[in-house]
Structure formats: C-alpha cells, structure tokens
Design a protein around this motif. Structure first.
Motif, PDB file in Angstrom:
ATOM      1  N   ASN A 162       0.846  -1.249   0.091  1.00 35.30           N
ATOM      2  CA  ASN A 162       0.186  -0.107   0.102  1.00 35.30           C
ATOM      3  C   ASN A 162       0.840   1.363   0.028  1.00 35.30           C
ATOM      4  N   GLY A 163       2.201   1.087  -0.338  1.00 35.48           N
ATOM      5  CA  GLY A 163       2.859   2.411  -0.642  1.00 35.48           C
ATOM      6  C   GLY A 163       3.364   2.853   0.589  1.00 35.48           C
ATOM      7  N   VAL A 164       3.502   2.085   1.923  1.00 39.60           N
ATOM      8  CA  VAL A 164       3.897   2.557   3.064  1.00 39.60           C
ATOM      9  C   VAL A 164       5.496   2.843   2.934  1.00 39.60           C
ATOM     10  N   ILE A 165       5.896   3.863   3.406  1.00 42.10           N
ATOM     11  CA  ILE A 165       7.313   4.352   3.112  1.00 42.10           C
ATOM     12  C   ILE A 165       7.964   3.908   4.199  1.00 42.10           C
ATOM     13  N   SER A 166       9.317   3.227   4.162  1.00 41.69           N
ATOM     14  CA  SER A 166      10.052   2.742   5.271  1.00 41.69           C
ATOM     15  C   SER A 166      11.173   3.571   5.719  1.00 41.69           C
ATOM     16  N   GLU A 167      12.201   3.635   4.522  1.00 45.76           N
ATOM     17  CA  GLU A 167      13.580   4.173   4.529  1.00 45.76           C
ATOM     18  C   GLU A 167      14.011   4.423   3.151  1.00 45.76           C
ATOM     19  N   GLY A 168      15.236   5.021   3.100  1.00 46.26           N
ATOM     20  CA  GLY A 168      16.096   5.025   1.813  1.00 46.26           C
ATOM     21  C   GLY A 168      16.777   3.954   1.793  1.00 46.26           C
ATOM     22  N   SER A 180       5.588  19.419  12.548  1.00 48.35           N
ATOM     23  CA  SER A 180       6.437  18.295  13.295  1.00 48.35           C
ATOM     24  C   SER A 180       7.455  17.585  12.351  1.00 48.35           C
ATOM     25  N   VAL A 181       8.381  17.119  12.937  1.00 54.38           N
ATOM     26  CA  VAL A 181       9.234  15.945  11.916  1.00 54.38           C
ATOM     27  C   VAL A 181       8.718  14.741  11.969  1.00 54.38           C
ATOM     28  N   VAL A 182       8.138  14.203  11.016  1.00 52.20           N
ATOM     29  CA  VAL A 182       7.507  12.941  10.715  1.00 52.20           C
ATOM     30  C   VAL A 182       8.271  11.839  10.376  1.00 52.20           C
ATOM     31  N   TRP A 183       8.735  10.807  11.447  1.00 49.75           N
ATOM     32  CA  TRP A 183       9.559   9.672  11.002  1.00 49.75           C
ATOM     33  C   TRP A 183       8.828   8.704  10.590  1.00 49.75           C
ATOM     34  N   PRO A 184       8.685   7.899   9.386  1.00 50.21           N
ATOM     35  CA  PRO A 184       7.829   6.903   9.126  1.00 50.21           C
ATOM     36  C   PRO A 184       7.632   5.758  10.296  1.00 50.21           C
ATOM     37  N   ASP A 185       6.760   5.393  10.420  1.00 42.74           N
ATOM     38  CA  ASP A 185       6.512   4.343  11.389  1.00 42.74           C
ATOM     39  C   ASP A 185       6.216   3.009  10.527  1.00 42.74           C
ATOM     40  N   ALA A 186       7.313   2.368  10.060  1.00 41.21           N
ATOM     41  CA  ALA A 186       7.369   1.183   9.319  1.00 41.21           C
ATOM     42  C   ALA A 186       8.715   0.310   9.588  1.00 41.21           C
ATOM     43  N   PRO A 187       8.681  -0.685   9.026  1.00 39.49           N
ATOM     44  CA  PRO A 187      10.172  -1.457   9.442  1.00 39.49           C
ATOM     45  C   PRO A 187      11.240  -0.868   8.502  1.00 39.49           C
ATOM     46  N   THR A 209       2.719   7.225   3.675  1.00 40.39           N
ATOM     47  CA  THR A 209       2.619   6.346   2.313  1.00 40.39           C
ATOM     48  C   THR A 209       2.705   7.528   1.078  1.00 40.39           C
ATOM     49  N   LEU A 210       2.916   6.700   0.125  1.00 39.07           N
ATOM     50  CA  LEU A 210       3.225   7.526  -1.128  1.00 39.07           C
ATOM     51  C   LEU A 210       2.018   8.703  -1.438  1.00 39.07           C
ATOM     52  N   ALA A 211       0.956   8.283  -1.169  1.00 39.15           N
ATOM     53  CA  ALA A 211      -0.363   8.648  -1.409  1.00 39.15           C
ATOM     54  C   ALA A 211      -0.295   9.972  -0.514  1.00 39.15           C
ATOM     55  N   ASP A 212       0.347   9.869   0.625  1.00 38.28           N
ATOM     56  CA  ASP A 212       0.394  11.260   1.345  1.00 38.28           C
ATOM     57  C   ASP A 212       1.376  12.250   1.036  1.00 38.28           C
ATOM     58  N   LEU A 213       2.163  11.779   0.088  1.00 41.70           N
ATOM     59  CA  LEU A 213       3.471  12.867  -0.128  1.00 41.70           C
ATOM     60  C   LEU A 213       3.003  14.332  -0.245  1.00 41.70           C
ATOM     61  N   GLY A 214       1.826  14.372  -1.003  1.00 41.47           N
ATOM     62  CA  GLY A 214       1.293  15.979  -1.418  1.00 41.47           C
ATOM     63  C   GLY A 214       1.006  16.772  -0.050  1.00 41.47           C
ATOM     64  N   SER A 215       0.970  16.058   1.078  1.00 40.35           N
ATOM     65  CA  SER A 215       0.194  16.632   2.261  1.00 40.35           C
ATOM     66  C   SER A 215       1.532  17.177   3.136  1.00 40.35           C
ATOM     67  N   TYR A 216       2.828  16.828   2.560  1.00 41.66           N
ATOM     68  CA  TYR A 216       4.009  17.331   3.526  1.00 41.66           C
ATOM     69  C   TYR A 216       4.589  18.537   2.692  1.00 41.66           C
ATOM     70  N   ALA A 217       5.300  19.403   3.358  1.00 40.76           N
ATOM     71  CA  ALA A 217       5.894  20.635   3.036  1.00 40.76           C
ATOM     72  C   ALA A 217       7.309  20.337   2.446  1.00 40.76           C
ATOM     73  N   ALA A 218       7.874  19.589   3.173  1.00 39.98           N
ATOM     74  CA  ALA A 218       9.476  19.311   3.047  1.00 39.98           C
ATOM     75  C   ALA A 218       9.812  18.036   3.542  1.00 39.98           C
ATOM     76  N   ALA A 219      11.037  17.427   2.899  1.00 33.42           N
ATOM     77  CA  ALA A 219      11.687  16.183   3.589  1.00 33.42           C
ATOM     78  C   ALA A 219      13.065  16.094   3.458  1.00 33.42           C
ATOM     79  N   PHE A 220      13.710  15.432   4.303  1.00 26.29           N
ATOM     80  CA  PHE A 220      15.205  15.142   4.506  1.00 26.29           C
ATOM     81  C   PHE A 220      15.761  14.019   4.568  1.00 26.29           C
ATOM     82  N   LEU A 221      16.946  13.621   4.364  1.00 23.36           N
ATOM     83  CA  LEU A 221      17.423  12.246   4.600  1.00 23.36           C
ATOM     84  C   LEU A 221      18.593  12.370   5.580  1.00 23.36           C
ATOM     85  N   THR A 222      18.874  11.334   6.582  1.00 24.18           N
ATOM     86  CA  THR A 222      20.103  11.125   7.405  1.00 24.18           C
ATOM     87  C   THR A 222      20.565   9.957   7.016  1.00 24.18           C
TER      88      THR A 222
END
Length: 260
Positions: A162-168, A180-187, A209-222
């Motif tokens: 269902n397009g649940v995002i885990s990590e890079g 808030s900074v939202v960290w995906p709750d997934a494996p 989820t991938l379907a949620d991406l449009g609701s976020y203003a920004a993203a970053f990687l660590t």
C-alpha cells in the motif's frame, strides 16, 4: 592492509593480509552485521549508540555479547595504523563456527560528508528483511539503488504494501508537516543520526504512504555521513525549507563528539 586508495582493514586487530583461511567462507557468507561512523580528531558522534547497536545485534544474531571497550580499542588501533584522526570507519561483526568470540573487521577510509544539495528519490517495492538490523547481507538495497540512478534519481526509497514508506536504501527519511518532523512508522533501521536528531527536533512517528506525499511541505534524509534535503520523490516535488534545514543543522551541531 590497504585494499584500495586510502582504505585500511584490520581483522581482530591484525592487518587483513594476515587473514585466517577459516574466515574466508564466513566473510563471504554475508551473515554479519555492522555499524558505520564518521570520526573526526579521534572522536565520533553517538558512540554509545554505535556500541549498543553492535552489542544488541551480536546478542540477537550470535547469542553472545560484544565488549564495547574492546571494539573501541580495535578502532583506535586501526586508526593509528592507518595514520588517520579523521576517517570513515566501519565495524563489522561475524562469527566463526565454534569460535570463542566474534570476529570484528574494522575498515578505515577517507572521511565523508553527505553533500547537502537536494536529493531525488525513486520509490521501489522493497523493504529490508530484519530491517531493525544493520546486516551485511542482501541484494535488494544496491539493486534498487542502482535502478534509481539509472532512472535519473539519486537513490531509492523503500516501500511496503500500500505504498507505506520505510527508509531510503542507505538512509532514514523524515517529512515536515509544518509543525512536526515525521519519521515513518514502518520497518526500518533506526539510524544513529536519526536517533540523535529525533529528540532534538519536534518529532513524531506515524505511517507515511506515497499517497500522503502531497500533504508534506518538505523532506530530508539522514545517515552516518550527515543529512540533506529531498526535492523530489517520484513525481512529487518538495520545496527546500531552508528554515527547517537550519534547525536540523543547528540541532546536529549540539551533539557532542565522543572520544573513541
């Protein structure tokens, strides 16, 4: 042992040129785990977390503890033999059948920092097995990472049903919802940089989820090399929020460097 440009490897405190032949099939098996850190002036951020990761994974995979003081001694020795105070260091743990203790492989390379230019990610239908472990085996991450680069992206974004995002593929990913900074709750692996930043930022964990991406203003990687903004995931474009990235940068700068 220098295995390539500016790479030095020791196995249980001995140059890899002195490799015991019994270790070859163990190292080739891929059944092991590791941690990776950036060292500056003989120090690393989140050292206690790295040692806890190594100990917990050794207990889970090999039913034995790992002595953190011994790990530190091995890293200090390898840094000294490599003639480096600044470096990228990887500590991998394997087990030879019937051995009394785990085998530890310390690799020392040139220091690295994640480029801060915005990154693009291609979502792929893959989640790491046993995702809480930073394990050595597996073809999925490099396979999909290369596929993403061939498709014109910087890296892959791992997703589940269902397009649940885990990590890079070798990163954690976080999203900014304006509050808030939202960290995906997934494996996913709880990376050390993520673990250090999460309590310092206004953080929450929830399913993304991938379907949620449009609701976020920004993203970053660590990851162990630092952090970078994300400007695109598939066809969803994110503005680089300079205020958010400044907050991340300032928070990370408060994390102390621990003597190895």
């Amino acid at each position: 042992m220098t295995t390539g440009p500016n790479v030095y490897i020791e196995i249980d405190g001995r140059p890899a040129t002195e490799l015991d032949p019994e270790l070859i099939p163990v190292l080739q098996s891929g059944y092991g785990h590791f941690t990776a850190m950036q060292v500056r002036d003989g120090r690393a951020r989140g050292l206690a977390l790295h040692l806890e990761r190594l100990d917990a994974s050794t207990r889970e995979m090999f039913d034995a503890p790992l002595d953190g003081d011994h790990v530190r001694a091995l890293v200090r020795r390898a840094l000294g033999m490599a003639g480096r105070r600044d470096a990228s260091v990887r500590i991998a743990v394997y087990w030879v059948p019937e051995a009394a203790e785990p085998t530890q492989v310390v690799t020392v390379r040139e220091p690295q920092t994640m480029p801060e230019q915005p990154r693009s990610l291609m979502s792929v239908p893959f989640q790491r097995p046993l995702a809480h472990l930073k394990h050595a085996g597996g073809i999925g991450q490099p396979y999909y990472g290369r596929a993403a680069v061939r498709a014109g992206f910087d890296d892959a974004l791992l997703t589940g049903p269902n397009g649940v995002i885990s990590e890079g593929s070798i990163t954690n990913v976080a999203f900014w919802d304006g509050t808030s900074v939202v960290w995906p709750d997934a494996p996913a692996l709880c990376g050390i940089t993520m673990a250090l930043l999460e309590p310092l930022l206004s953080s929450v964990r929830r399913e993304v989820t991938l379907a949620d991406l449009g609701s976020y203003a920004a993203a970053f990687l660590t990851n162990s090399q630092g952090f970078a903004p994300v400007h695109r995931i598939d066809s969803t474009v994110f503005a680089v929020d300079e205020k958010l990235m400044r907050r991340v940068r300032e928070a990370y700068a408060t994390v102390p460097w621990d003597a190895i």
